[in-house]
Write a protein that holds these residues in place. Sequence first.
Motif: not given
Length: 222
Positions: A46-71
């Motif tokens: 790391v070149s600098g900064g006061s903390t180290i952040l490791q970015e993460i993407f994850y599945n939040d079941p409360n906002t997961n709206f991926a689904n099938s659909y019709s017409g």
Amino acid sequence: MAFANSAISDIIATTIESRTKSAQDNLTNNNALLMRLKERGHVKTVSGGSTILQEIFYNDPNTNFANSYSGYETINISPDSPITAAQFSLKHYAAAVTISGPELLQNSGQEQMIELIATRVEIAQARLANKIDVDLHGDGTGNGGKNLVGLSAMISTSPTSGTYGGIDRATWSFWQNGAYTSTGLTSGAATAANIQSSMNTVALSRVRGNDKPDLIYAGSTA
């Protein structure tokens, strides 16, 4: 026989000792974890900064709206951005390397068999590697909380509780590590007959896409 200088005999005064001109490493421990991390390219700068952040993407079941659909069915376009970061404090390690003026003068010219300051630097590097490897196995509380946050904090035997990297494991199941006992996997103690099956079960449970275990870390008994 008496010598004018009792500290220097005739053999000492007339003989040069056989020297390898190379200091052999009898200091560095078998730092398996640190070496493995380096080999796999998992030691990053790391070149600098006061903390180290490791970015993460994850599945939040409360906002997961991926689904099938019709017409012409209405698609749920509610905002969904499950991206966060684990946060870690910077930890610092150092080992001082010193040489005095007389030592610098004495260890020079044709009389120099081994470069003293360079060897002291190698010793300091080896000591740092030893210390860092030990602390990689800890939980970060050592030396008044100045040690690295290591495996003992990352891998919990009670993964449904506690906080790691600022993320609460109890609330977010994606942040829970696996924790299995030999009794839970085999209905009995670990033996030579069932240990490989247990390890396979644990390893397979840790696969996510192309992300999978590449190291099994065990004691001599296992």
